[in-house]
Design an enzyme around this catalytic site. Structure first.
Site, PDB file in Angstrom:
ATOM      1  CD  GLU A  72       1.452 -14.506   5.269  1.00  0.00           C
ATOM      2  OE1 GLU A  72       1.806 -14.620   6.442  1.00  0.00           O
ATOM      3  OE2 GLU A  72       0.626 -13.654   4.890  1.00  0.00           O
ATOM      4  CB  CYS A  85      -4.110 -13.897  -3.762  1.00  0.00           C
ATOM      5  SG  CYS A  85      -3.102 -12.417  -3.604  1.00  0.00           S
ATOM      6  CB  CYS A  92       7.953  -6.227  -1.630  1.00  0.00           C
ATOM      7  SG  CYS A  92       7.592  -5.332  -3.164  1.00  0.00           S
ATOM      8  CB  CYS A  96       3.815   0.627  -1.701  1.00  0.00           C
ATOM      9  SG  CYS A  96       4.102   0.310  -3.448  1.00  0.00           S
ATOM     10  CB  CYS A  99       2.390  -2.241   0.996  1.00  0.00           C
ATOM     11  SG  CYS A  99       2.447  -4.026   0.741  1.00  0.00           S
ATOM     12  CB  CYS A 314      -5.119  -5.848  -0.390  1.00  0.00           C
ATOM     13  SG  CYS A 314      -6.443  -6.432  -1.395  1.00  0.00           S
TER      14      CYS A 314
END
Ligand code: SAH
Length: 327
Positions: A72, A85, A92, A96, A99, A314
């Site tokens: 994305e 962005c 990933c 975290c 997230c 975010c």
């Protein structure tokens, strides 16, 4: 192909021009050369799977890559310009706790063409008045875990025969991978953002597994040694999580920790979701936190949460596809 160098530059210019999809369009090449290029090469573009527009003007794009992975990109309206962005990995590996992308796990690194190509594809999908001026590497993935592709993508994006973005308007964000972070400072003048989110190991260990490898001390030491380009400052991102890292003491500790570093502090309101067991700090708490740092003479910005209605805020990237349609 044994052709003079300027032909290479010409071809590069075509390849990074929005809308170029067929060698036949390269009208300054002879017919014979166009045919030979078509026989030897293939132009592929990431396929658009989704293009959504939020009520606040934020746009989110999802692309399907050649092997079926989906990534994305978000286009964010700011005062007088747009910021793009971009993602650097499918998924990933950093884990975290707050997230969404972390929850899908690590799929693979993106190629330079897939990173820089996000800017090109967005330009193809939007009117010229919305073309981005700034780029932040804050989409899916950890940019510094895909270092060589990151550098190659930066080279493409800033090439004046290509997209011609200014390095001063590009920021790479990291969760704190110390060795490649220091290398980045040696290799480029790109802007650096550090996702700190906690001023001490006890707090940061709870939410960011990367802290067990490079702790707060190692990370801040590296920031102090970071070879900053003139007039640059390091952006410290600080996600405010209710009852986890948002007390007055945390703010004071953060202020003491960053003392002497040319810093900008970016406070980020947490974007909540059902699957993630944290809550957003209250507005009063966030303001109190901000005031403590302002009183310590820091430049502190409170990031506005944009694109929430299209899950483009975010840490929300890829949330939808995993969780099914949103309510
Ligand atoms: N891996 C890089 C860049 C991608 S994340 C990094 O960690 O910096 C971009 C920013 O969004 C990071 O600061 C990240 O911590 C933050 N973020 C992740 N999940 C979030 C959420 N749910 N709400 C608000 N910000 C979030």
């Amino acid at each position: 192909m044994g052709l003079p160098a300027f032909r290479g530059r010409q071809l590069f210019r075509w390849l990074w021009r929005p809308g170029f999809s067929d060698f036949a369009q390269a009208t300054d090449f002879s017919l014979g050369l166009r045919e030979e290029l078509a026989a030897r090469g293939k132009i592929s573009a990431m396929e658009t799977v989704e293009a959504l527009c939020s009520s606040d003007g934020t746009r989110k794009f999802a692309w399907r890559l050649a092997d079926g992975e989906i990534i994305e990109t978000v286009l964010i309206p700011e005062r007088g310009h747009f910021t793009l962005c971009v993602s650097t990995q499918a998924g990933c590996a950093m884990g975290c706790r707050f997230c969404h992308t972390a929850r899908m796990g690590f799929r693979r690194d993106l190629e330079p063409s897939e990173i820089a190509g996000q800017a090109l594809r967005v330009m193809e999908e939007t009117e010229e008045s919305a073309w981005p001026r700034n780029i932040v590497f804050m989409g899916m993935g950890e940019p510094l875990a895909n270092y060589s592709s990151l550098l190659a993508a930066l080279e493409i994006l800033t090439d004046d025969h290509g997209p011609n973005f200014s390095l001063r308007r590009i920021t790479v964000s990291t969760c704190g991978l110390v060795p490649p972070m220091l290398r980045l400072g040696e290799d480029t003048d790109v802007g650096l953002a550090v996702s700190l989110h906690g001023p001490d190991d006890e707090t940061r260990d709870r939410i960011m597994p990367v802290n067990r490898r490079w702790n707060v001390r190692a990370l801040i030491d590296a920031c102090r040694r970071y070879p900053l380009a003139r007039r640059r400052r390091i952006t410290f991102e600080y996600l405010l999580l209710q009852g986890v890292n948002d007390s007055d003491e945390h703010a004071e500790r953060l202020g003491r920790l960053l003392r002497g570093i040319p810093a900008k502090i970016n406070l980020i309101p947490f974007n909540e979701s059902k699957e993630i067991p944290f809550s957003r700090s209250s507005t009063e708490r966030m303001e109190a936190f901000q005031n403590i740092l302002r009183n310590m003479n820091y430049t502190v910005m409170m990031r506005k949460s944009k694109g929430q209605d299209i899950a483009a805020a975010c840490g929300q990237l890829y949330a939808e596809k995993k969780a099914g349609p949103s309510s």
